[in-house]
Design a protein around this motif. Structure first.
Motif, mmCIF file in Angstrom:
data_model
loop_
_atom_site.group_PDB
_atom_site.id
_atom_site.type_symbol
_atom_site.label_atom_id
_atom_site.label_comp_id
_atom_site.label_asym_id
_atom_site.label_seq_id
_atom_site.Cartn_x
_atom_site.Cartn_y
_atom_site.Cartn_z
ATOM 1 N N LEU A 1 25.162 -84.929 4.354
ATOM 2 C CA LEU A 1 26.157 -83.932 3.952
ATOM 3 C C LEU A 1 26.799 -83.289 5.171
ATOM 4 O O LEU A 1 28.017 -83.127 5.231
ATOM 5 N N GLU A 2 25.998 -82.963 6.157
ATOM 6 C CA GLU A 2 26.532 -82.344 7.371
ATOM 7 C C GLU A 2 27.481 -83.285 8.097
ATOM 8 O O GLU A 2 28.566 -82.889 8.528
ATOM 9 N N ARG A 3 27.117 -84.562 8.197
ATOM 10 C CA ARG A 3 27.996 -85.543 8.841
ATOM 11 C C ARG A 3 29.291 -85.721 8.053
ATOM 12 O O ARG A 3 30.374 -85.820 8.623
ATOM 13 N N LEU A 4 29.176 -85.756 6.738
ATOM 14 C CA LEU A 4 30.354 -85.931 5.893
ATOM 15 C C LEU A 4 31.304 -84.746 6.026
ATOM 16 O O LEU A 4 32.522 -84.917 6.133
ATOM 17 N N LEU A 5 30.765 -83.545 6.054
ATOM 18 C CA LEU A 5 31.602 -82.363 6.202
ATOM 19 C C LEU A 5 32.253 -82.299 7.583
ATOM 20 O O LEU A 5 33.399 -81.879 7.718
ATOM 21 N N ARG A 6 31.539 -82.748 8.604
ATOM 22 C CA ARG A 6 32.111 -82.773 9.953
ATOM 23 C C ARG A 6 33.227 -83.809 10.067
ATOM 24 O O ARG A 6 34.197 -83.602 10.789
ATOM 25 N N MET A 7 33.107 -84.926 9.346
ATOM 26 C CA MET A 7 34.118 -85.976 9.420
ATOM 27 C C MET A 7 35.471 -85.502 8.890
ATOM 28 O O MET A 7 36.518 -85.899 9.391
ATOM 29 N N PHE A 8 35.455 -84.670 7.878
ATOM 30 C CA PHE A 8 36.694 -84.262 7.235
ATOM 31 C C PHE A 8 37.075 -82.812 7.515
ATOM 32 O O PHE A 8 37.801 -82.199 6.742
ATOM 33 N N VAL A 9 36.618 -82.270 8.625
ATOM 34 C CA VAL A 9 36.921 -80.876 8.956
ATOM 35 C C VAL A 9 38.417 -80.702 9.233
ATOM 36 O O VAL A 9 39.011 -79.692 8.845
ATOM 37 N N VAL A 10 39.055 -81.668 9.873
ATOM 38 C CA VAL A 10 40.482 -81.564 10.169
ATOM 39 C C VAL A 10 41.285 -81.548 8.872
ATOM 40 O O VAL A 10 42.221 -80.752 8.708
ATOM 41 N N GLU A 11 40.913 -82.401 7.932
ATOM 42 C CA GLU A 11 41.607 -82.446 6.649
ATOM 43 C C GLU A 11 41.494 -81.105 5.925
ATOM 44 O O GLU A 11 42.482 -80.605 5.371
ATOM 45 N N ARG A 12 40.332 -80.509 5.945
ATOM 46 C CA ARG A 12 40.161 -79.219 5.282
ATOM 47 C C ARG A 12 40.990 -78.133 5.954
ATOM 48 O O ARG A 12 41.555 -77.264 5.293
ATOM 49 N N TYR A 13 41.095 -78.163 7.290
ATOM 50 C CA TYR A 13 41.924 -77.186 7.984
ATOM 51 C C TYR A 13 43.407 -77.375 7.656
ATOM 52 O O TYR A 13 44.151 -76.398 7.546
ATOM 53 N N VAL A 14 43.841 -78.609 7.514
ATOM 54 C CA VAL A 14 45.231 -78.863 7.138
ATOM 55 C C VAL A 14 45.514 -78.277 5.758
ATOM 56 O O VAL A 14 46.527 -77.592 5.554
ATOM 57 N N TYR A 15 44.636 -78.527 4.802
ATOM 58 C CA TYR A 15 44.834 -77.986 3.461
ATOM 59 C C TYR A 15 44.730 -76.459 3.441
ATOM 60 O O TYR A 15 45.460 -75.803 2.710
ATOM 61 N N LEU A 16 43.850 -75.899 4.246
ATOM 62 C CA LEU A 16 43.753 -74.445 4.342
ATOM 63 C C LEU A 16 45.033 -73.855 4.914
ATOM 64 O O LEU A 16 45.547 -72.842 4.421
ATOM 65 N N THR A 17 45.588 -74.478 5.939
ATOM 66 C CA THR A 17 46.839 -74.024 6.528
ATOM 67 C C THR A 17 47.980 -74.101 5.520
ATOM 68 O O THR A 17 48.790 -73.171 5.410
ATOM 69 N N LEU A 18 48.044 -75.206 4.779
ATOM 70 C CA LEU A 18 49.076 -75.332 3.744
ATOM 71 C C LEU A 18 48.933 -74.256 2.673
ATOM 72 O O LEU A 18 49.931 -73.692 2.207
ATOM 73 N N THR A 19 47.721 -73.968 2.288
ATOM 74 C CA THR A 19 47.491 -72.948 1.267
ATOM 75 C C THR A 19 47.900 -71.569 1.767
ATOM 76 O O THR A 19 48.535 -70.801 1.034
ATOM 77 N N VAL A 20 47.564 -71.238 3.003
ATOM 78 C CA VAL A 20 47.949 -69.940 3.569
ATOM 79 C C VAL A 20 49.475 -69.847 3.674
ATOM 80 O O VAL A 20 50.070 -68.815 3.320
ATOM 81 N N PHE A 21 50.122 -70.920 4.137
ATOM 82 C CA PHE A 21 51.578 -70.934 4.225
ATOM 83 C C PHE A 21 52.208 -70.738 2.845
ATOM 84 O O PHE A 21 53.145 -69.944 2.690
ATOM 85 N N ALA A 22 51.696 -71.439 1.844
ATOM 86 C CA ALA A 22 52.245 -71.319 0.491
ATOM 87 C C ALA A 22 52.023 -69.918 -0.069
ATOM 88 O O ALA A 22 52.882 -69.380 -0.766
ATOM 89 N N PHE A 23 50.876 -69.313 0.224
ATOM 90 C CA PHE A 23 50.607 -67.956 -0.249
ATOM 91 C C PHE A 23 51.553 -66.947 0.404
ATOM 92 O O PHE A 23 52.080 -66.053 -0.267
ATOM 93 N N LEU A 24 51.781 -67.101 1.710
ATOM 94 C CA LEU A 24 52.730 -66.216 2.393
ATOM 95 C C LEU A 24 54.141 -66.410 1.846
ATOM 96 O O LEU A 24 54.893 -65.443 1.690
ATOM 97 N N LEU A 25 54.494 -67.648 1.553
ATOM 98 C CA LEU A 25 55.793 -67.927 0.939
ATOM 99 C C LEU A 25 55.893 -67.274 -0.430
ATOM 100 O O LEU A 25 56.931 -66.715 -0.787
ATOM 101 N N LEU A 26 54.806 -67.290 -1.184
ATOM 102 C CA LEU A 26 54.799 -66.658 -2.492
ATOM 103 C C LEU A 26 54.975 -65.141 -2.383
ATOM 104 O O LEU A 26 55.689 -64.528 -3.176
ATOM 105 N N ILE A 27 54.358 -64.535 -1.387
ATOM 106 C CA ILE A 27 54.532 -63.095 -1.163
ATOM 107 C C ILE A 27 55.984 -62.790 -0.800
ATOM 108 O O ILE A 27 56.578 -61.831 -1.312
ATOM 109 N N TYR A 28 56.572 -63.609 0.065
ATOM 110 C CA TYR A 28 57.973 -63.430 0.434
ATOM 111 C C TYR A 28 58.884 -63.579 -0.791
ATOM 112 O O TYR A 28 59.819 -62.788 -0.976
ATOM 113 N N ILE A 29 58.600 -64.556 -1.618
ATOM 114 C CA ILE A 29 59.407 -64.774 -2.817
ATOM 115 C C ILE A 29 59.292 -63.582 -3.766
ATOM 116 O O ILE A 29 60.279 -63.166 -4.376
ATOM 117 N N ALA A 30 58.093 -63.018 -3.885
ATOM 118 C CA ALA A 30 57.922 -61.837 -4.739
ATOM 119 C C ALA A 30 58.756 -60.674 -4.211
ATOM 120 O O ALA A 30 59.389 -59.952 -4.986
#
Length: 88
Positions: free
Chosen positions: A8-37
């Protein structure tokens, strides 16, 4: 059990970059949603551009969250299967 946790630890380490990309996209989309509101409260009328921005940002949040949830579900399902096989 230690082997399953190491896997499990190796698997989570392998895809850490992918999770950061999705986290960044989610934060960007949330900030965009606040701006739209903010823009929505300032606007006198609602036009197509505002609606597209609302649906776009919420769709991006949904897609990023779904992908991250799918990844963790698969990772923990793999560990569950390893533990189940070891216990037999």
């Amino acid at each position: 059990m230690d082997g399953a946790l190491d896997a499990l630890e190796r698997l989570l380490r392998m895809f850490v970059v992918e999770r950061y990309v999705y986290l960044t996209l989610t934060v960007f989309a949330f900030l965009l949603l606040i701006y739209i509101a903010y823009v929505l409260f300032q606007a006198t009328d609602i036009d197509t551009k505002l609606l597209v921005m609302i649906f776009g940002s919420t769709g991006l949040i949904t897609a990023s969250s779904a992908r991250t949830t799918w990844f963790f579900n698969r990772a923990f399902g793999l560990i569950e299967e390893l533990i189940r096989r070891r216990s037999e």
